[in-house]
Design a protein around this motif. Sequence first.
Motif, short mmCIF file in Angstrom:
data_model
loop_
_atom_site.label_atom_id
_atom_site.label_comp_id
_atom_site.label_asym_id
_atom_site.label_seq_id
_atom_site.Cartn_x
_atom_site.Cartn_y
_atom_site.Cartn_z
N MET A 53 -14.52 17.53 -2.60
CA MET A 53 -15.25 17.37 -1.35
C MET A 53 -16.05 18.65 -1.16
O MET A 53 -15.50 19.74 -1.26
CB MET A 53 -14.25 17.19 -0.21
CG MET A 53 -14.87 17.00 1.14
SD MET A 53 -15.24 18.55 1.94
CE MET A 53 -15.91 17.97 3.47
N GLU B 194 -19.09 20.82 1.12
CA GLU B 194 -20.07 21.05 2.17
C GLU B 194 -20.30 22.54 2.22
O GLU B 194 -19.48 23.33 1.72
CB GLU B 194 -19.55 20.55 3.53
CG GLU B 194 -18.32 21.30 4.03
CD GLU B 194 -17.83 20.82 5.38
OE1 GLU B 194 -18.67 20.42 6.20
OE2 GLU B 194 -16.61 20.85 5.61
N ILE C 82 -19.71 25.41 3.82
CA ILE C 82 -18.79 26.05 4.77
C ILE C 82 -18.38 27.36 4.11
O ILE C 82 -18.44 27.48 2.88
CB ILE C 82 -17.56 25.13 5.04
CG1 ILE C 82 -16.60 25.75 6.07
CG2 ILE C 82 -16.82 24.81 3.77
CD1 ILE C 82 -15.43 24.82 6.46
N GLY D 200 -17.91 15.94 5.42
CA GLY D 200 -17.55 17.09 6.22
C GLY D 200 -18.42 17.22 7.46
O GLY D 200 -19.39 16.50 7.71
N ASN D 201 -17.95 18.14 8.27
CA ASN D 201 -18.67 18.42 9.52
C ASN D 201 -20.14 18.70 9.27
O ASN D 201 -20.98 18.44 10.12
CB ASN D 201 -18.05 19.64 10.20
CG ASN D 201 -16.73 19.33 10.85
OD1 ASN D 201 -16.24 18.21 10.78
ND2 ASN D 201 -16.14 20.32 11.48
N TRP E 134 -21.48 25.13 10.41
CA TRP E 134 -20.48 26.19 10.35
C TRP E 134 -21.06 27.52 10.82
O TRP E 134 -20.58 28.59 10.45
CB TRP E 134 -19.86 26.26 8.95
CG TRP E 134 -19.07 25.01 8.70
CD1 TRP E 134 -19.45 23.92 7.98
CD2 TRP E 134 -17.76 24.70 9.23
NE1 TRP E 134 -18.48 22.94 8.01
CE2 TRP E 134 -17.43 23.40 8.77
CE3 TRP E 134 -16.87 25.38 10.04
CZ2 TRP E 134 -16.23 22.78 9.11
CZ3 TRP E 134 -15.66 24.76 10.37
CH2 TRP E 134 -15.35 23.47 9.90
N ASN F 106 -18.31 10.72 8.98
CA ASN F 106 -17.25 11.66 8.66
C ASN F 106 -16.29 11.73 9.85
O ASN F 106 -16.72 11.92 10.99
CB ASN F 106 -17.80 13.07 8.42
CG ASN F 106 -16.69 14.08 8.20
OD1 ASN F 106 -15.88 13.93 7.28
ND2 ASN F 106 -16.61 15.08 9.05
N GLU F 107 -15.03 11.54 9.60
CA GLU F 107 -13.98 11.67 10.62
C GLU F 107 -14.35 10.91 11.90
O GLU F 107 -14.26 11.45 13.00
CB GLU F 107 -13.67 13.14 10.89
CG GLU F 107 -13.08 13.81 9.66
CD GLU F 107 -12.35 15.11 9.93
OE1 GLU F 107 -12.69 15.79 10.91
OE2 GLU F 107 -11.43 15.45 9.15
N HIS G 18 -7.55 11.91 6.15
CA HIS G 18 -7.54 13.38 5.98
C HIS G 18 -6.19 13.97 6.38
O HIS G 18 -5.59 13.52 7.35
CB HIS G 18 -8.65 14.02 6.83
CG HIS G 18 -10.04 13.64 6.37
ND1 HIS G 18 -11.17 14.05 7.01
CD2 HIS G 18 -10.45 12.90 5.31
CE1 HIS G 18 -12.24 13.59 6.37
NE2 HIS G 18 -11.83 12.87 5.34
N TYR H 184 -4.34 17.73 7.03
CA TYR H 184 -4.20 19.19 7.11
C TYR H 184 -2.91 19.44 7.87
O TYR H 184 -2.90 19.34 9.11
CB TYR H 184 -5.38 19.82 7.85
CG TYR H 184 -6.73 19.67 7.16
CD1 TYR H 184 -7.02 20.44 6.03
CD2 TYR H 184 -7.71 18.81 7.65
CE1 TYR H 184 -8.26 20.33 5.41
CE2 TYR H 184 -8.94 18.70 7.03
CZ TYR H 184 -9.21 19.46 5.91
OH TYR H 184 -10.44 19.36 5.30
N GLU I 46 -9.97 14.53 2.22
CA GLU I 46 -9.71 15.94 2.52
C GLU I 46 -8.21 16.11 2.67
O GLU I 46 -7.58 15.36 3.43
CB GLU I 46 -10.39 16.37 3.83
CG GLU I 46 -11.90 16.24 3.81
CD GLU I 46 -12.57 16.66 5.12
OE1 GLU I 46 -11.98 17.45 5.89
OE2 GLU I 46 -13.69 16.18 5.36
N ALA J 139 -9.62 20.12 0.43
CA ALA J 139 -10.75 20.65 1.22
C ALA J 139 -10.28 21.82 2.09
O ALA J 139 -9.13 21.84 2.52
CB ALA J 139 -11.34 19.55 2.10
N PRO J 140 -11.19 22.75 2.39
CA PRO J 140 -12.50 22.93 1.77
C PRO J 140 -12.37 23.45 0.33
O PRO J 140 -11.33 23.99 -0.06
CB PRO J 140 -13.20 23.98 2.63
CG PRO J 140 -12.45 23.96 3.94
CD PRO J 140 -11.03 23.63 3.57
N TRP K 270 -12.71 28.96 7.55
CA TRP K 270 -11.57 28.06 7.40
C TRP K 270 -10.72 28.54 6.22
O TRP K 270 -11.25 28.75 5.13
CB TRP K 270 -12.10 26.64 7.12
CG TRP K 270 -11.06 25.57 7.04
CD1 TRP K 270 -10.09 25.43 6.09
CD2 TRP K 270 -10.90 24.48 7.93
NE1 TRP K 270 -9.35 24.32 6.34
CE2 TRP K 270 -9.83 23.71 7.48
CE3 TRP K 270 -11.59 24.06 9.08
CZ2 TRP K 270 -9.39 22.55 8.11
CZ3 TRP K 270 -11.16 22.91 9.71
CH2 TRP K 270 -10.08 22.16 9.23
#
Length: 612
Positions: free
Chosen positions: A21, A23, A25, A229-230, A260, A348-349, A393, A395, A422, A464-465, A475
């Motif tokens: 994944m 992005e 960031i 991703g964001n 970011w 995304n999300e 996802h 985390y 993620e 991720a990330p 992050w």
Amino acid sequence: SLTIRNDVAGNASFSTLYGYMYEDINRSGDGGLYAEMIRNRAFQMNDTGGAPDLSYYSSINSGGASSSIHLDSTVPLNNVLTHTLRLDVSKIASGGRAGFSNEGFWGIRVQPKETYNASFWAKSNKFTGPLTISLESSSGKVLATATISSISSTFKQYSVTLKPSVTQVSTENVFVISTSSSSAAGSSIWFDVISLFPPTYKSRKNGLRADIAQILADTKPSFFRFPGGNNIEGQTIESRWKWNETIGPIETRPGRLGDWGYMNTDGQGLLEYLEMCEDLNMAPLLGVWAGYSLNKQSVPQADLDPYVQDTLNELEYIMGDASTTYGSMRVRDGHPEPFDLKYVEVGNEDFFSTTYDYRYKAWYDAIKKVYPNLQIIATGLETSTPIKTLDDHYYMNGPDMIAAWSKYDNYPRNDSTVMVGEYATNVNGCCGTSPADMQAAIADAIFALGLERNSDLVQFAAYAPTFTRDGQAQWNPDLISFNTAIVWGTPSYYVQQMWSANRADTILGVNATGGGYGPLYWVAGQKSSTKQVFLKVANYGSSPQTVAIKVAGPRVHSQGVSIVLNGAATANNTVSSPNNVVPKTSTFSVSSNTFNFTFPAWSAGVLMLHNL
Ligand code: AHR
């Protein structure tokens, strides 16, 4: 004891299972994976999205020269890049020089035997040349130099190659454009898109920093989810990632304030991501913007059409032939062949939103109408439109990640699949403020074993990330760290590498006696093309565990190979000790398909056996 059941048929495992994944960031794109070495090359905006400035540039005057640099917003390069750097030269005495330097992204790495491609756009009102282009150490030692003999009165692009004759790698260097010509006195020279590239991965123009791309390639990834991703979503609808502003010559890309908190040049845009997939042999998994931004703003249902059409245009750019409007733009951009895109993720999300139902349907129906074979991935569960693949996802802290290892054991097996787009163990809990240490890596290893065990259902999995520039993280933890000089993996990176590079095509059953899962977790598989049998095991505990192992079924070779990563629970890899925790490869003896193996405390390892 464990008995690997290579005597009974197992479940097929998705060949796409492990990938990335990605992005921008943690400063992972500009100044990282994207190989451009000049920071603020085109004055698109300042580093945090404000008005453009001349950050990272310094004026140079020596030997009695007098000059100054200015941001000029009245002399644009074109209607996209509307700010230029103006060098006003008042005086140059004999032996003096006037000009400016750029400090790069935390320095400029100069390596032995490398050739650097420098280019810029310039024009002058009076001065006709020459200009000197150089790489210099911060203390002023010239490492390489080249000359542009004449400068036009209208904007033109100039290119030179720089070949430093150095014997050691250094990063405290600057890029310099200067003149020592007294005829420059009284003139102004305007510059834009000041660029410097090292040799890139697979020599792609506008390509990737080779060592960073290589560490990805070393895991043999199967897919690449991008551009977020964001970072696809935008803080607002207007500030979303816009594919059409990331294509074409780099001097036509406006750049964007990424999600970011820092500006993205978009020099690494849609085409470059797709070419990266080609170069690393990864299937592109394209995230498309789907009507929702990070400030929880949704495009109302009645207003969706232009946004949906924008996705169709993007897909045509990727897959259309030269006869199509957007396909012909890709051809223009240097990629005549359509890309083989199979996977599209809508948003995304979107489990954070309450509007995904109508948005998913709009995108799903429109995409399927034109591209019925595309596999569509959903990011929110609540939809009345059938979901083929859901992106989950994770985390979480170590114990929770380990508890989730069996989450897919009893999922319905039907036509749908799962993407874990993620995941990462955050030992301090979600999100982003935890170390990338061994205990996190072992929890990641166990969670991923759960995915692999269920890889008849789980089609894609990505940590991720992926990247962080050392000292610039928004992050933590991340899989891979780098600075200007080097790149290194975290313990979790080595887990990914072991798991991904040693892939089974069939997951085998394992019978356990004398104890179930915990602190040891395992999965077994076999690969028919190489006749290999794999046993992947992780030990989430502070004591070594010795296990008697047997392979039921065809005879295996009397020597096996093990790759094992282990270390103290809080051990990690750092810039000063990047190889503190790395896997070690050894061999072990097998007698009549049986052997004992000791899994060290806090370890993850893969044992490889070979059918005769
Ligand atoms: O991986 C960091 C962020 O976590 C991603 O951008 C987002 O999708 C998730 O919330």
